[in-house]
Write an enzyme that holds these catalytic residues in place. Structure first.
Site, PDB file in Angstrom:
ATOM      1  N   ASP A   7       0.874  -1.156   0.000  1.00  0.00           N
ATOM      2  CA  ASP A   7       0.000   0.000   0.000  1.00  0.00           C
ATOM      3  C   ASP A   7       0.928   1.228   0.000  1.00  0.00           C
ATOM      4  O   ASP A   7       2.111   1.099   0.308  1.00  0.00           O
ATOM      5  CB  ASP A   7      -0.852  -0.053   1.286  1.00  0.00           C
ATOM      6  CG  ASP A   7      -1.715   1.166   1.456  1.00  0.00           C
ATOM      7  OD1 ASP A   7      -2.399   1.555   0.501  1.00  0.00           O
ATOM      8  OD2 ASP A   7      -1.698   1.741   2.564  1.00  0.00           O
ATOM      9  N   LEU A   8       0.406   2.379  -0.338  1.00  0.00           N
ATOM     10  CA  LEU A   8       1.262   3.575  -0.361  1.00  0.00           C
ATOM     11  C   LEU A   8       1.036   4.470   0.862  1.00  0.00           C
ATOM     12  O   LEU A   8       1.893   4.580   1.744  1.00  0.00           O
ATOM     13  CB  LEU A   8       1.005   4.364  -1.658  1.00  0.00           C
ATOM     14  CG  LEU A   8       1.749   5.692  -1.779  1.00  0.00           C
ATOM     15  CD1 LEU A   8       3.253   5.485  -1.870  1.00  0.00           C
ATOM     16  CD2 LEU A   8       1.267   6.451  -3.016  1.00  0.00           C
ATOM     17  N   ASP A   9      -0.158   5.083   0.880  1.00  0.00           N
ATOM     18  CA  ASP A   9      -0.441   6.055   1.942  1.00  0.00           C
ATOM     19  C   ASP A   9      -0.437   5.368   3.299  1.00  0.00           C
ATOM     20  O   ASP A   9      -1.257   4.482   3.549  1.00  0.00           O
ATOM     21  CB  ASP A   9      -1.824   6.685   1.734  1.00  0.00           C
ATOM     22  CG  ASP A   9      -1.880   7.542   0.475  1.00  0.00           C
ATOM     23  OD1 ASP A   9      -0.882   8.204   0.181  1.00  0.00           O
ATOM     24  OD2 ASP A   9      -2.916   7.533  -0.192  1.00  0.00           O
ATOM     25  N   THR A  15       1.416  10.052   3.870  1.00  0.00           N
ATOM     26  CA  THR A  15       0.436  10.924   3.207  1.00  0.00           C
ATOM     27  C   THR A  15      -0.950  10.742   3.810  1.00  0.00           C
ATOM     28  O   THR A  15      -1.833  11.568   3.552  1.00  0.00           O
ATOM     29  CB  THR A  15       0.391  10.644   1.695  1.00  0.00           C
ATOM     30  OG1 THR A  15       0.572   9.249   1.498  1.00  0.00           O
ATOM     31  CG2 THR A  15       1.472  11.413   0.964  1.00  0.00           C
ATOM     32  N   LYS A  43      -9.404   5.538   5.278  1.00  0.00           N
ATOM     33  CA  LYS A  43      -8.114   5.036   4.815  1.00  0.00           C
ATOM     34  C   LYS A  43      -8.313   3.889   3.829  1.00  0.00           C
ATOM     35  O   LYS A  43      -9.047   2.953   4.113  1.00  0.00           O
ATOM     36  CB  LYS A  43      -7.254   4.584   5.992  1.00  0.00           C
ATOM     37  CG  LYS A  43      -6.731   5.754   6.806  1.00  0.00           C
ATOM     38  CD  LYS A  43      -5.740   5.271   7.854  1.00  0.00           C
ATOM     39  CE  LYS A  43      -5.179   6.453   8.626  1.00  0.00           C
ATOM     40  NZ  LYS A  43      -4.322   5.986   9.737  1.00  0.00           N
ATOM     41  N   ARG A  47     -11.467   8.430  -3.300  1.00  0.00           N
ATOM     42  CA  ARG A  47     -11.822   9.827  -3.024  1.00  0.00           C
ATOM     43  C   ARG A  47     -13.342  10.017  -3.005  1.00  0.00           C
ATOM     44  O   ARG A  47     -13.890  10.647  -2.106  1.00  0.00           O
ATOM     45  CB  ARG A  47     -11.189  10.706  -4.104  1.00  0.00           C
ATOM     46  CG  ARG A  47     -11.075  12.168  -3.730  1.00  0.00           C
ATOM     47  CD  ARG A  47     -10.454  12.930  -4.890  1.00  0.00           C
ATOM     48  NE  ARG A  47      -9.213  12.335  -5.345  1.00  0.00           N
ATOM     49  CZ  ARG A  47      -8.667  12.531  -6.549  1.00  0.00           C
ATOM     50  NH1 ARG A  47      -9.252  13.323  -7.426  1.00  0.00           N
ATOM     51  NH2 ARG A  47      -7.534  11.946  -6.881  1.00  0.00           N
ATOM     52  N   SER A 113      -2.116   0.840  -4.547  1.00  0.00           N
ATOM     53  CA  SER A 113      -2.660   2.016  -3.852  1.00  0.00           C
ATOM     54  C   SER A 113      -3.964   2.444  -4.497  1.00  0.00           C
ATOM     55  O   SER A 113      -4.088   2.434  -5.718  1.00  0.00           O
ATOM     56  CB  SER A 113      -1.657   3.171  -3.921  1.00  0.00           C
ATOM     57  OG  SER A 113      -2.268   4.364  -3.465  1.00  0.00           O
ATOM     58  N   ALA A 114      -4.906   2.850  -3.649  1.00  0.00           N
ATOM     59  CA  ALA A 114      -6.184   3.366  -4.149  1.00  0.00           C
ATOM     60  C   ALA A 114      -6.048   4.794  -4.667  1.00  0.00           C
ATOM     61  O   ALA A 114      -7.002   5.358  -5.190  1.00  0.00           O
ATOM     62  CB  ALA A 114      -7.216   3.329  -3.022  1.00  0.00           C
ATOM     63  N   SER A 115      -4.862   5.368  -4.526  1.00  0.00           N
ATOM     64  CA  SER A 115      -4.698   6.797  -4.855  1.00  0.00           C
ATOM     65  C   SER A 115      -4.361   7.046  -6.318  1.00  0.00           C
ATOM     66  O   SER A 115      -3.430   6.448  -6.867  1.00  0.00           O
ATOM     67  CB  SER A 115      -3.594   7.397  -3.991  1.00  0.00           C
ATOM     68  OG  SER A 115      -3.361   8.735  -4.381  1.00  0.00           O
ATOM     69  N   ASN A 117      -3.049   9.663  -7.135  1.00  0.00           N
ATOM     70  CA  ASN A 117      -1.822  10.469  -7.033  1.00  0.00           C
ATOM     71  C   ASN A 117      -0.591   9.592  -6.777  1.00  0.00           C
ATOM     72  O   ASN A 117       0.502  10.119  -6.545  1.00  0.00           O
ATOM     73  CB  ASN A 117      -1.965  11.485  -5.889  1.00  0.00           C
ATOM     74  CG  ASN A 117      -3.040  12.535  -6.183  1.00  0.00           C
ATOM     75  OD1 ASN A 117      -2.898  13.336  -7.100  1.00  0.00           O
ATOM     76  ND2 ASN A 117      -4.131  12.518  -5.435  1.00  0.00           N
ATOM     77  N   LYS A 144     -10.738  -1.401  -2.447  1.00  0.00           N
ATOM     78  CA  LYS A 144     -10.588  -2.103  -1.171  1.00  0.00           C
ATOM     79  C   LYS A 144     -11.868  -1.872  -0.358  1.00  0.00           C
ATOM     80  O   LYS A 144     -12.412  -0.764  -0.416  1.00  0.00           O
ATOM     81  CB  LYS A 144      -9.383  -1.527  -0.401  1.00  0.00           C
ATOM     82  CG  LYS A 144      -8.066  -1.639  -1.170  1.00  0.00           C
ATOM     83  CD  LYS A 144      -6.958  -0.821  -0.479  1.00  0.00           C
ATOM     84  CE  LYS A 144      -5.731  -0.740  -1.378  1.00  0.00           C
ATOM     85  NZ  LYS A 144      -4.649   0.104  -0.808  1.00  0.00           N
ATOM     86  N   GLU A 168      -0.264  -3.189   4.613  1.00  0.00           N
ATOM     87  CA  GLU A 168      -1.341  -2.187   4.653  1.00  0.00           C
ATOM     88  C   GLU A 168      -1.424  -1.471   5.999  1.00  0.00           C
ATOM     89  O   GLU A 168      -1.046  -2.030   7.027  1.00  0.00           O
ATOM     90  CB  GLU A 168      -2.690  -2.903   4.459  1.00  0.00           C
ATOM     91  CG  GLU A 168      -3.229  -2.882   3.053  1.00  0.00           C
ATOM     92  CD  GLU A 168      -3.795  -1.529   2.622  1.00  0.00           C
ATOM     93  OE1 GLU A 168      -3.910  -0.630   3.490  1.00  0.00           O
ATOM     94  OE2 GLU A 168      -4.100  -1.369   1.450  1.00  0.00           O
ATOM     95  N   ASP A 169      -1.990  -0.266   5.964  1.00  0.00           N
ATOM     96  CA  ASP A 169      -2.223   0.470   7.221  1.00  0.00           C
ATOM     97  C   ASP A 169      -3.716   0.684   7.470  1.00  0.00           C
ATOM     98  O   ASP A 169      -4.073   1.399   8.403  1.00  0.00           O
ATOM     99  CB  ASP A 169      -1.538   1.845   7.190  1.00  0.00           C
ATOM    100  CG  ASP A 169      -2.251   2.807   6.259  1.00  0.00           C
ATOM    101  OD1 ASP A 169      -2.687   2.376   5.170  1.00  0.00           O
ATOM    102  OD2 ASP A 169      -2.401   3.990   6.630  1.00  0.00           O
TER     103      ASP A 169
HETATM  104  P1  B16 Z   1      -6.614   9.989  -4.069  1.00  0.00           P
HETATM  105  P2  B16 Z   1      -3.743   3.912  -0.258  1.00  0.00           P
HETATM  106  C1  B16 Z   1      -5.698   5.719  -0.473  1.00  0.00           C
HETATM  107  O1  B16 Z   1      -4.381   5.337  -0.679  1.00  0.00           O
HETATM  108  C2  B16 Z   1      -5.833   6.509   0.813  1.00  0.00           C
HETATM  109  O2  B16 Z   1      -5.588   5.675   1.931  1.00  0.00           O
HETATM  110  C3  B16 Z   1      -7.236   7.056   0.928  1.00  0.00           C
HETATM  111  O3  B16 Z   1      -7.345   7.842   2.106  1.00  0.00           O
HETATM  112  C4  B16 Z   1      -7.536   7.919  -0.307  1.00  0.00           C
HETATM  113  O4  B16 Z   1      -8.875   8.413  -0.273  1.00  0.00           O
HETATM  114  C5  B16 Z   1      -7.338   7.075  -1.560  1.00  0.00           C
HETATM  115  O5  B16 Z   1      -6.015   6.566  -1.578  1.00  0.00           O
HETATM  116  C6  B16 Z   1      -7.580   7.867  -2.831  1.00  0.00           C
HETATM  117  O6  B16 Z   1      -6.572   8.827  -2.968  1.00  0.00           O
HETATM  118  O7  B16 Z   1      -7.638  10.981  -3.635  1.00  0.00           O
HETATM  119  O8  B16 Z   1      -5.201  10.529  -4.038  1.00  0.00           O
HETATM  120  O9  B16 Z   1      -6.949   9.338  -5.391  1.00  0.00           O
HETATM  121  O10 B16 Z   1      -3.764   3.875   1.234  1.00  0.00           O
HETATM  122  O11 B16 Z   1      -4.580   2.843  -0.927  1.00  0.00           O
HETATM  123  O12 B16 Z   1      -2.334   4.003  -0.819  1.00  0.00           O
HETATM  124 MG    MG Z   2      -2.982   3.197   3.213  1.00  0.00          MG
END
Ligand code: B16
Ligand code: MG
Length: 218
Positions: A7-9, A15, A43, A47, A113-115, A117, A144, A168-169
């Protein structure tokens, strides 16, 4: 043990704190109560799902689909402002050493990562070159706690789920790893990591040796 899927964040860099700050300022502007305990539920989830959960604490019906797009974009602008200052010094303790150990041992490395970014953040941290695969979250249909993102990481690496460790966190992330049939490592407090095979308090505890010891002990 063939691969580690990160996982990233909250695992590679903190982050998770910036997501909290960006959502906190949006919620404050909307007059919606927000705190760290509630933030735990956000978490690992997307978004738009995060925004829906926040709005559900206020008057969700008062927001059109167009409003929601604007609110999500506003949160992301604030988040991007915060992450634009990231440097390699923001990599969490133990992670850089672990990535080097995994690479030297020829163990696959993927990011789940779900992000949206994520690629930008890996670049800012100067870690992109360690990753054999960065799962394209825009191609993932179920976020997730669905296992899809971790299973896609395994497919991209050409390994079986049973040979993978996921780190994962977030509770949603631990559920995703376990549903994928992988070994789950949680970073945080055990009460927020239910179902994890092992839980470490911080990433500083992670190393190839400790992962192997726990993985082979099963
Ligand atoms: P973004 P992960 C997740 O990243 C975050 O934990 C979660 O809080 C966030 O809403 C999601 O990414 C989407 O991120 O807005 O940057 O697309 O923990 O899966 O690395
Ligand atoms: Mg995370």
């Amino acid at each position: 043990m063939k691969a580690v899927i990160f996982d990233l964040d909250g695992v590679i860099t903190d982050t998770a704190e910036y997501h909290f700050q960006a959502w906190d300022s949006l919620a404050a502007a909307l007059g919606i109560p927000f705190d760290r305990e509630f933030n735990e539920q956000l978490k690992g989830i997307s978004r738009t799902e995060s925004l829906d959960k926040i709005l559900a604490r206020g008057e969700a019906d008062a927001h059109t689909a167009e409003d929601k797009l604007e609110l999500a974009a506003r949160k992301n602008m604030e988040y991007q402002r915060l992450i634009s200052a990231l440097t390699p010094a923001d990599v969490l303790p133990g992670i850089h050493a672990l990535l080097m150990e995994l690479r030297d041992a020829r163990i696959g490395i993927a990011l789940a990562s779900a992000s949206k970014n994520a690629a930008f953040i890996l670049d800012r941290l100067e870690l992109t070159h360690y990753f054999d695969s960065v799962v394209d979250v825009t191609a993932i249909r179920h976020g997730k706690p669905d296992p899809e993102i971790f299973l896609t990481g395994a497919v991209n690496l050409g390994v079986q789920p049973a040979g993978c460790i996921g780190i994962e966190d977030a509770q949603a992330g631990i559920q995703a790893i376990k549903s994928a049939g992988m070994f789950a490592v949680g970073v945080g407090t055990p009460s927020q990591m239910q179902g994890a095979d092992i839980v470490v308090a911080t990433t500083a505890e992670l190393s190839l040796r400790m992962l192997e010891e726990h993985f082979f002990r099963g």
